[in-house]
Design a protein around this motif. Structure first.
Motif, mmCIF file in Angstrom:
data_model
loop_
_atom_site.group_PDB
_atom_site.id
_atom_site.type_symbol
_atom_site.label_atom_id
_atom_site.label_comp_id
_atom_site.label_asym_id
_atom_site.label_seq_id
_atom_site.Cartn_x
_atom_site.Cartn_y
_atom_site.Cartn_z
ATOM 1 N N SER B 45 33.827 40.803 28.165
ATOM 2 C CA SER B 45 33.373 41.372 28.951
ATOM 3 C C SER B 45 34.314 42.131 29.633
ATOM 4 C CB SER B 45 32.591 40.365 30.083
ATOM 5 O OG SER B 45 33.584 39.393 30.602
ATOM 6 N N ALA B 46 35.381 41.627 29.886
ATOM 7 C CA ALA B 46 36.404 42.609 30.686
ATOM 8 C C ALA B 46 36.909 43.698 29.754
ATOM 9 C CB ALA B 46 37.495 41.715 31.014
ATOM 10 N N LEU B 47 36.936 43.350 28.443
ATOM 11 C CA LEU B 47 37.170 44.717 27.576
ATOM 12 C C LEU B 47 36.250 46.054 27.768
ATOM 13 C CD1 LEU B 47 38.843 43.084 24.408
ATOM 14 C CD2 LEU B 47 40.097 44.267 26.469
ATOM 15 N N TYR B 222 45.230 32.079 34.821
ATOM 16 C CA TYR B 222 43.941 31.471 34.490
ATOM 17 C C TYR B 222 42.861 32.151 34.729
ATOM 18 C CZ TYR B 222 46.916 27.351 33.792
ATOM 19 O OH TYR B 222 47.832 26.109 33.284
ATOM 20 N N LEU B 223 42.969 33.546 35.519
ATOM 21 C CA LEU B 223 41.792 34.219 35.949
ATOM 22 C C LEU B 223 41.507 35.158 34.848
ATOM 23 C CD1 LEU B 223 42.108 34.589 39.722
ATOM 24 C CD2 LEU B 223 40.845 32.651 38.498
ATOM 25 N N ASN B 224 42.513 35.397 33.733
ATOM 26 C CA ASN B 224 42.287 36.396 32.696
ATOM 27 C C ASN B 224 42.028 37.666 33.098
ATOM 28 O OD1 ASN B 224 42.319 33.953 31.068
ATOM 29 N ND2 ASN B 224 40.120 33.708 31.850
ATOM 30 N N ASP B 286 37.701 42.214 37.848
ATOM 31 C CA ASP B 286 36.684 42.085 38.305
ATOM 32 C C ASP B 286 35.501 41.435 37.194
ATOM 33 O OD1 ASP B 286 34.670 42.081 40.574
ATOM 34 O OD2 ASP B 286 33.748 43.653 39.422
ATOM 35 N N ALA B 287 35.520 41.860 36.138
ATOM 36 C CA ALA B 287 34.733 41.545 34.976
ATOM 37 C C ALA B 287 35.003 40.051 34.318
ATOM 38 C CB ALA B 287 34.858 42.522 33.867
#
Lengths: 406, 406
Positions: B45-47, B222-224, B286-287
């Motif tokens: 989702s972040a990408l 850990y929040l990636n 955020d994502a």
């Protein structure tokens, strides 16, 4: 030449050696973007690099990318590219943090060496003053707010010890005479931090020749590094070696991965690095800077002025007051026009695809970034502007009502 | 249960309620990633969000995206997501700058209210001490280096006024008793800044309940949130309102776009914002945080400990000394094992697809992030580790010679 018609503008476009640079950008259809002084658009190469950094490096090589993709060196490699644009030694610029944070670093380090008053001009970009206010409060140092109209003699006569000053003013686009200011600072035993936010990438800076030793600047305006791109610090090597900046995070350490108990500043400007840099944003800036490779910055400055001249001449015919240097005068990349309902005018223009910005209370600001704007673009933007002004189409509820934050 | 075989590990995987979270990540084939404590991998989702932000927002909507894509609110919206993970009020966390910069902001603001000595533990993550050294030097304040073995009573007996302390230690993964430390700080009239870098996203924090009022933390472990992702500041509303932090950049102003001459701090934690944030990096964070939506953090902490237990038990059989809390004890997301040639062992493991890291002079550190690692993965990693150790395959020139920086 003075541009009296679209044909004149087209002739200039045809002869413009910078025109091919437009191909580096993929600007949306139907938009004339006059806000590159606030946020530059994405170069194609920067978007490509972002994908590579996120998918191939972060996604596939994970932590190893700090070594294999050169992440660890980015602040310096990216800084070296900026250095060539501003007339600095490639070793004397580092990319890190924001302009605000970087002002604090330089001002606090310089204050230790030059105890006395911190100073800024009252009409300076707000964050410059805010940061000095914060530093003065923390260190119980005197703070001088200078009259923006005064020159360097007046500035240092008041006892300023560390002064911050924009090379190009964010409202007017007036260009400061860096050498003249540095000469006065030298006589007074004071130092200047140059804020290059509205200067880097649009005027032909030569920091070394002008005797500038300290500067900060922004990555997301004319450098097109993306929204909130990391900023930079310039500190001339000899001067930098005397500075101990208090934001002494691990990335500024001489040997960060020794995990030593005590801080030891890195060589030269490296000591202005602080925490772990935002690599995705910094990679984009790094790629965006490649658009400037082999560009003659004096041609960029001259084109920015010529573009601004076109717009100013058209604005004159509308009897609008400009706060920027006039036609033919030295000027940065933007012009600002005064108009009480400027907010609404800018909104009406945006609705027509001509994007500028508004600076409270009454300034309409239009930026003319020479890398992706042609003379005809500016002529067309001036057409739209004239139509909005003469028809008073801005005077409609959807434009008058303030909605936008920025 | 104690894991004695791969079958035991597989049984735990089959019953693991967190197992489906693995689908959020697209980890490379053949890799067991035990370094999420240093750099988390990208959630899908972040990408996706990064592409949208770069191409659609920056590329198409340009400057308007500050309003239309919610960029201007990201520091708060992103902060609210972190708040729910660490047991804070959603209004009390803001995302901004780096851990190093944020420590400086909190420590300098707190020092103004609580004049006295700054303090940190000698074996703390280096940047925490470096920043306090810089602040002490700037403000001529005393600095206390505490013994890492001491507890809260000892820490405040020495006169510490502002203390920085990790909630999870970066080497050992020992978890601090936040409530106990806060109780002692309260008695001493001192304050603690919690460094949550190795805690947020892996242990079950409840800052409010434990009485913690100030904290910083990292977005890229850990929040990636991606390499060098922005960090965060937590400051409890009532306490925040008393603080004047000196990195008073325009984004922390109560009304940034009024361009007022004087700084006025924004409400609560908003005053810890400083310059323009790196939006590309912050959007990714955020994502990435959405992966944590509806996760029970006590299950995450329990799984991290269980994964670490598997590895520790296998390491015990190799007679390796651990510096981390033992099997069955409370522990953060990683374990660290002592071995003189640890650097070479880690390199040999990386060559086999098991990625951990090395911390000088002799610690091999392995992280067990519960969102994308299964029990069988850790069992398999321990197999590889055992083979490298017993065969001494690490003792080869390509592993022994130090090349990697990080």
């Amino acid at each position: 030449m003075t541009v009296h018609s679209r044909k004149d503008a087209e002739a200039l476009d045809a002869a413009d050696p910078l025109a091919p640079l437009r191909e580096h950008f993929d600007l949306p259809e139907g938009v004339i973007y006059l806000d590159g002084n606030s946020l530059g658009p994405p170069p194609r190469s920067a978007l490509k690099r972002l994908h590579e950094t996120a998918h191939n490096h972060w996604g596939k090589d994970l932590i190893k990318s700090w070594n294999t993709a050169g992440w660890i060196d980015l602040p310096k490699t990216c800084g070296a590219k900026i250095a060539t644009l501003v007339g600095a030694d490639p070793n004397d610029v580092i990319v890190c943090d924001s302009v605000s944070v970087n002002i604090f670093k330089l001002a606090s380090a310089l204050l230790k060496l030059h105890p006395g008053a911190l100073a800024y001009e009252q009409d300076e970009f707000p964050t410059d003053g805010y940061i000095l206010q914060g530093l003065a409060n923390l260190t119980n140092s005197p703070l001088i707010k200078l009259n923006h109209q005064g020159g360097p003699v007046e500035a240092f006569a008041g006892g300023a010890s560390v002064l911050i000053k924009s090379a190009v003013h964010y409202k007017t686009a007036a260009i400061a005479d860096i050498a003249a200011w540095e000469a006065e600072a030298g006589k007074a035993g004071a130092v200047i931090i140059w804020d290059l936010s509205h200067a880097a990438g649009v005027i032909n800076l030569d920091l070394e020749a002008a005797g500038a030793r300290f500067a900060v600047g922004c990555g997301y305006k004319y450098l097109n590094g993306g929204p909130g791109a990391p900023a930079f610090v310039y500190a001339q090597r000899k001067a930098a070696e005397k500075l101990n900046q208090p934001l002494s995070g691990w990335m500024g350490h001489a040997h960060a991965f020794d995990f030593a108990g005590d801080y030891a500043p890195g060589e030269g400007v490296k000591r202005f690095a602080c925490g772990t840099p935002p690599i995705l944003s910094m990679s984009v800036l790094d790629a965006a800077l490649d658009v400037f490779a082999d560009i003659d910055m004096s041609a960029v400055e001259a084109k920015a002025k010529a573009l601004g001249d076109i717009f100013l001449l058209r604005a004159q015919k509308l009897s609008l007051e400009s706060v920027s240097p006039g036609i033919g005068e030295s000027r940065g990349g933007h012009v600002s026009l005064k108009f009480k309902d400027g907010y609404a005018v800018v909104q009406a223009l945006i609705a027509r695809g001509v994007i500028g910005d508004f600076r409270t209370p009454d300034l309409m600001r239009f930026g003319f970034a020479p890398l992706y704007l042609g003379y005809s673009d500016v002529w067309d933007a001036a057409d739209a502007f004239e139509q909005v002004m003469t028809s008073e189409s801005w005077n409609a509820p959807e434009f008058i009502t303030r909605k936008a934050v920025i």
